[in-house]
Design a protein around this motif. Sequence first.
Motif, short mmCIF file in Angstrom:
data_model
loop_
_atom_site.label_atom_id
_atom_site.label_comp_id
_atom_site.label_asym_id
_atom_site.label_seq_id
_atom_site.Cartn_x
_atom_site.Cartn_y
_atom_site.Cartn_z
N MET A 24 0.85 -1.19 0.00
CA MET A 24 0.00 0.00 0.00
C MET A 24 0.89 1.24 0.00
O MET A 24 1.83 1.33 0.77
CB MET A 24 -0.91 -0.02 1.23
N ARG A 25 0.56 2.18 -0.84
CA ARG A 25 1.32 3.42 -0.90
C ARG A 25 0.99 4.30 0.30
O ARG A 25 -0.12 4.30 0.79
CB ARG A 25 0.94 4.19 -2.15
N ASN A 26 1.96 5.09 0.67
CA ASN A 26 1.74 6.05 1.75
C ASN A 26 1.38 7.38 1.10
O ASN A 26 2.25 8.20 0.83
CB ASN A 26 2.99 6.15 2.62
N ARG A 27 0.10 7.55 0.81
CA ARG A 27 -0.35 8.78 0.15
C ARG A 27 -0.72 9.82 1.19
O ARG A 27 -1.19 9.50 2.27
CB ARG A 27 -1.58 8.50 -0.71
N VAL A 28 -0.56 11.07 0.81
CA VAL A 28 -0.98 12.17 1.67
C VAL A 28 -2.47 12.36 1.47
O VAL A 28 -2.96 12.32 0.34
CB VAL A 28 -0.21 13.46 1.31
N GLN A 29 -3.19 12.55 2.56
CA GLN A 29 -4.64 12.75 2.46
C GLN A 29 -4.91 14.09 1.76
O GLN A 29 -4.25 15.09 2.04
CB GLN A 29 -5.26 12.75 3.84
N PRO A 30 -5.88 14.10 0.87
CA PRO A 30 -6.18 15.35 0.16
C PRO A 30 -6.83 16.37 1.09
O PRO A 30 -7.42 16.03 2.11
CB PRO A 30 -7.18 14.90 -0.91
N GLU A 31 -6.69 17.63 0.72
CA GLU A 31 -7.41 18.68 1.45
C GLU A 31 -8.87 18.57 1.03
O GLU A 31 -9.17 18.45 -0.16
CB GLU A 31 -6.84 20.06 1.08
N VAL A 32 -9.76 18.56 2.00
CA VAL A 32 -11.17 18.34 1.69
C VAL A 32 -12.02 19.47 2.25
O VAL A 32 -11.64 20.12 3.22
CB VAL A 32 -11.67 17.00 2.27
N GLU A 33 -13.17 19.66 1.61
CA GLU A 33 -14.15 20.59 2.15
C GLU A 33 -14.80 19.88 3.34
O GLU A 33 -15.20 18.73 3.25
CB GLU A 33 -15.20 20.91 1.09
N ARG A 34 -14.90 20.59 4.45
CA ARG A 34 -15.40 19.97 5.68
C ARG A 34 -16.80 20.47 6.00
O ARG A 34 -17.23 21.51 5.54
CB ARG A 34 -14.47 20.30 6.84
N TYR A 35 -17.48 19.66 6.82
CA TYR A 35 -18.74 20.12 7.40
C TYR A 35 -18.41 21.30 8.30
O TYR A 35 -17.30 21.39 8.85
CB TYR A 35 -19.36 19.02 8.26
N LEU A 70 -19.06 14.83 -1.97
CA LEU A 70 -18.19 13.66 -1.83
C LEU A 70 -17.06 13.77 -2.86
O LEU A 70 -17.21 14.44 -3.87
CB LEU A 70 -19.00 12.39 -2.04
N PRO A 71 -15.95 13.09 -2.62
CA PRO A 71 -14.84 13.16 -3.57
C PRO A 71 -15.26 12.68 -4.98
O PRO A 71 -16.02 11.72 -5.11
CB PRO A 71 -13.79 12.20 -2.99
N ALA A 72 -14.77 13.33 -5.98
CA ALA A 72 -15.09 12.98 -7.37
C ALA A 72 -14.61 11.57 -7.71
O ALA A 72 -15.15 10.94 -8.61
CB ALA A 72 -14.47 14.00 -8.31
N THR A 73 -13.62 11.09 -6.97
CA THR A 73 -13.07 9.76 -7.24
C THR A 73 -13.94 8.63 -6.69
O THR A 73 -13.70 7.47 -7.00
CB THR A 73 -11.68 9.64 -6.60
N MET A 74 -14.96 8.97 -5.91
CA MET A 74 -15.81 7.94 -5.31
C MET A 74 -16.74 7.35 -6.37
O MET A 74 -17.43 8.10 -7.06
CB MET A 74 -16.63 8.53 -4.15
N PRO A 75 -16.78 6.03 -6.48
CA PRO A 75 -17.66 5.40 -7.47
C PRO A 75 -19.14 5.72 -7.20
O PRO A 75 -19.54 5.96 -6.05
CB PRO A 75 -17.41 3.90 -7.29
N ALA A 76 -19.92 5.70 -8.25
CA ALA A 76 -21.35 6.03 -8.15
C ALA A 76 -22.07 5.12 -7.17
O ALA A 76 -22.93 5.57 -6.40
CB ALA A 76 -22.01 5.94 -9.52
N TRP A 77 -21.74 3.82 -7.15
CA TRP A 77 -22.44 2.90 -6.23
C TRP A 77 -22.16 3.28 -4.78
O TRP A 77 -23.03 3.15 -3.92
CB TRP A 77 -22.06 1.45 -6.51
N GLU A 78 -20.93 3.77 -4.49
CA GLU A 78 -20.59 4.17 -3.12
C GLU A 78 -21.33 5.46 -2.75
O GLU A 78 -21.76 5.60 -1.61
CB GLU A 78 -19.08 4.40 -2.98
N ARG A 79 -21.46 6.37 -3.69
CA ARG A 79 -22.23 7.59 -3.43
C ARG A 79 -23.67 7.24 -3.10
O ARG A 79 -24.26 7.78 -2.16
CB ARG A 79 -22.20 8.51 -4.65
N GLN A 80 -24.25 6.32 -3.87
CA GLN A 80 -25.63 5.91 -3.64
C GLN A 80 -25.75 5.19 -2.29
O GLN A 80 -26.70 5.43 -1.54
CB GLN A 80 -26.12 5.03 -4.77
N ALA A 81 -24.80 4.32 -1.99
CA ALA A 81 -24.82 3.61 -0.71
C ALA A 81 -24.70 4.59 0.45
O ALA A 81 -25.38 4.44 1.47
CB ALA A 81 -23.70 2.57 -0.66
N ALA A 82 -23.85 5.61 0.29
CA ALA A 82 -23.69 6.61 1.34
C ALA A 82 -24.99 7.38 1.55
O ALA A 82 -25.41 7.62 2.70
CB ALA A 82 -22.55 7.57 0.99
N ALA A 83 -25.65 7.76 0.47
CA ALA A 83 -26.92 8.50 0.58
C ALA A 83 -27.99 7.65 1.26
O ALA A 83 -28.68 8.13 2.18
CB ALA A 83 -27.39 8.94 -0.80
#
Length: 189
Positions: free
Chosen positions: A1-12, A79-92
């Motif tokens: 697993m790569r050690n990626r830096v977490q992206p800056e995100v818009e927060r609640y 939600l992040p643009a990289t999130m698959p559509a099925w995950e967006r729907q599951a989250a909703a």
Amino acid sequence: MRNRVQPEVERYGAPAQLLHWLTALLVLGVFAVGFYMVGLNVSPLRLRLFSYHKWIGVTVFALALLRLAWRLVAPPPALPATMPAWERQAAAIGHRLLYLLVLAVPLSGWLMSSAKGFQTVYLGVLPIPDALAKNPPLGAALEAVHWGLNKMLLAMVCVHIAAALKHQFIDRDGVLLRMLPRRQRTGSA
């Protein structure tokens, strides 16, 4: 697993974060009190715990209503643009189900208490009118409904936590960070 830096995100916003974490703590607390109290024999401690359980439930219900109202004023960040559509729907679907259960569980408890003939007196001072007349058979049925809804809520809370941890530690897409306060960066002197 790569050690990626977490992206800056818009927060609640801070109000949404406060309402979320306060609700989360109270839901965990009401589960703990509820599971403990049902195993006790009738005693002053059990009766006091039932009162605390009801008070927390009423508070959770009120916070859920406040959260829904706040959501109308301040919609959640995208939600992040990289999130698959099925995950967006599951989250909703998952979020809607959580809101529904956080409202339905306390409501079923209030209806059950009413049908069993035990009025809810919030914090020991504010009587909440009974929603139903005393009806022991209905009270028993509502107890089963309340228990079942609680199991569903507990399952959904576990799924919610697992999804948040997956996004944090596997996807590293910043979804969990949206509900956490921003850390202040300190500059070097």
